[in-house]
Design an enzyme around this catalytic site. Structure first.
Site, PDB file in Angstrom:
ATOM      1  CE  LYS A 121      -3.934   1.840   2.686  1.00  0.00           C
ATOM      2  NZ  LYS A 121      -4.792   1.573   3.869  1.00  0.00           N
ATOM      3  CB  SER A 204      -8.042   3.448   3.104  1.00  0.00           C
ATOM      4  OG  SER A 204      -7.158   2.868   4.056  1.00  0.00           O
ATOM      5  CB  SER A 228      -8.422   0.487   5.995  1.00  0.00           C
ATOM      6  OG  SER A 228      -9.127   1.696   6.135  1.00  0.00           O
TER       7      SER A 228
END
Length: 571
Positions: A121, A204, A228
């Site tokens: 990420k 996210s 997330s």
């Protein structure tokens, strides 16, 4: 002939015996891990073990793997379905893979991740001096910034021989910029889910979920503050583990909340996720919250037992269920599967403070997150070696976005900065400490732990798309999600604003929740359920979202003198 009983002869015999024993166990291990008849795996579903078998047996190289994955990213990331799952690719990945291939031939593999490409990420730092990748949380404000080095989890993956293939798209600032659709960042654009065109990937860790779902890497890392990892894993039909806060280091990770942030794996199977978690877990002097974890770190792969649910008491906290009739129906059916696998299901097993967790905790959680976001982000930026944009504070980020509105604040869907505004003046005052105490008590002693004790449970089970993520978030306790089912093919699709939130064929997951550091047990429960149901394999992504490039298309490509494959720009 007389038998030689000299010490030298005995020593030779002992060495020979040890070699034979080693060969016996090594051969047995290889036989257990690799089938006798090896084939090149389909990268859409290939497990880390399958890839490692192919690498160890010379079917393909890590260079081949990197080239194949980069080609697959190029097919679907900004062309075709435009999944926008990956923000950038490591341009040194091929040369790093070549060195790992040489090491494998000369010294043997370091372990199960040797030569395996993993995505990170975009809020997980990587050393720009090693591979030149950016770490930006999706924001142009941090483009070109230079972290002091790898995040601890990045360094652990490198040390294990993994290839850090690239950075995945994410909800900018991990959804803490404002009320912006999941999966959007200024740098990466709008990510989508590969199971329905233009559908919401959840967030996210949006790109980490959609990239793994269609085989753009072997696995990925995501981060979670409140949902997330588990929500995008659920939406993208993959496995996600949100570890106990303090099991994996957050050093070098762009933060939201030091009391809620956690780094965890997202993969196509529980086995792959457990393997990665074993490597990235552990104490780190750069993250004080890791110093209280049990030592040594368990080998989480030892939890992978098909009978892992026998005799386990699982509770159903029904007051946290969502409103989807399809998800709730699939969940009720899964309870019968769990019982068949030997679990004792206590239904209902509600929290005494469920109403308070659903309604009262939100203002207190917001105070904690907004305060820790401001302090954490400003501290992260202050430790950077370079910040070309010149931003130092949350106020600077707000001003940067206004000055670069054409890249960051794009109407009508992407122009909110509400959470940045609410965070910019927060301080660690009495209100903050009172809010922190309140949410931790609500989540832990009065919530999860109290309900586990009251109902005499080992863990809870509930759809991942429920409100269970919030008690887990404020408590800092672990969650794992595995595929549970899919929306009906004739289910109506909501209007794309700009993404479709609900629609036909969209996946959803089943979550297991436990107390602090119960990952080993939760992995065992999830694995037993996964192996019995194999839900992920029941439906593939829509055709255009599935890359066509396979290993067979690139094997030997780099040996012919061709340049490394490159990915087209992300925007």
């Amino acid at each position: 002939m007389a038998y030689d009983r000299s010490p030298r002869a005995n020593s030779r015999l002992l060495i020979l015996a040890l070699v034979l024993i080693w060969l016996y166990y090594y051969t047995g291990l290889q036989a257990l891990q690799c089938p006798r008849s090896l084939t090149i795996p389909d990268l859409y579903e290939a497990s880390i073990s399958e890839l490692q078998c192919g690498l160890n047996n010379g079917l393909f190289s890590s260079v081949d793997l990197v080239n194949a994955y980069i080609a697959r990213i190029d097919e679907v990331n900004t062309r075709g379905p435009k999944l926008r799952a990956v923000i950038e690719v490591n341009l040194h990945a091929v040369s790093q893979a070549r060195l790992l291939d040489i090491e494998r031939r000369t010294k043997g593999p370091r372990g199960p991740l040797h030569g395996i490409p993993i995505l990170l990420k975009d809020n997980i730092a990587t050393d720009v001096d090693i591979d030149g990748m950016n770490t930006t949380a999706g924001s142009y404000a941090l483009l070109g910034s230079a972290p002091p080095g790898d995040a601890t989890v990045s360094a652990k993956l490198r040390a294990a021989g993994a290839i850090l293939l690239g950075k995945t798209n994410m909800s900018e600032w991990a959804s803490h910029r404002g009320r912006v659709p999941s999966g959007f960042s200024g740098r990466g654009g709008q990510a989508t889910c590969p199971y329905l065109p233009l559908s919401d990937p959840s967030g996210s860790s949006s790109g980490s979920g959609s990239a793994v779902a269609v085989g753009l890497a072997a696995a990925s890392l995501g981060t979670e503050t409140d949902g997330s990892i588990v929500l995008p894993s659920s939406r993208n039909n993959v496995v996600g583990i949100k570890p106990t806060v303090g099991l994996t280091s957050r050093a070098g990770v762009i933060p939201i909340s030091r009391h809620q942030d956690s780094v965890g794996p997202m993969a196509r199977s529980v086995a792959d996720a457990a393997m990665i978690l074993s490597i990235i877990s552990g104490r780190d002097r750069l993250d004080n919250l890791t110093l209280g974890q049990p030592d040594p770190v368990p080998d989480f792969t030892k939890a992978l037992r098909p009978g892992g649910l026998r005799g386990v008491r699982l509770g159903v906290p029904r007051r946290f269920l969502g409103k989807s009739l399809a998800i709730n129906a699939a969940f009720n059916a899964s309870i019968e599967v769990l019982k068949h696998l030997g679990a004792i299901v206590v239904d209902p097993a509600d929290f005494a403070n469920a109403e308070e967790l659903l309604k009262v905790r939100k203002p207190s959680e917001a105070v904690v997150m907004e305060t820790e976001f401001r302090i954490g982000v400003e501290e992260y930026i202050s430790n950077l070696k370079a910040v070309p944009s010149g931003v130092k504070t949350i106020k600077d980020l707000i001003d940067f976005n206004i000055e670069h509105a054409d890249q960051e604040l794009i109407p009508p869907f992407y122009d909110s900065q509400s959470r940045l505004y609410s965070s910019q003046n927060r301080t660690m005052d009495a209100a903050y400490y009172a809010a922190l105490k309140k949410v931790q008590e609500m989540g832990r002693a009065e919530g999860i732990d109290a309900a586990l004790e009251k109902h005499e449970l080992d863990a809870f089970v509930i759809p991942a798309d429920s409100y269970i993520r919030t008690p887990a978030a404020i408590a800092g306790y672990p969650l794992i999600t595995v595929p549970l089912g899919f929306q009906a093919e004739d289910a109506p699709a909501t209007e794309a604003k700009p993404t479709i939130r609900h629609g036909p064929g969209l996946p959803f997951g089943l979550a297991f929740l436990g107390t602090a550091y119960s990952e080993f047990q939760l992995i065992g429960y999830a694995y037993a359920y996964e192996q019995a149901t194999q839900t992920r394999l029941q439906k593939r992504a829509y055709a255009a979202a599935i890359p066509k490039t396979q290993l067979g298309d690139v094997i030997g490509y780099s040996r012919c003198g061709a340049a490394p494959l490159q990915m087209r720009g992300s925007r």
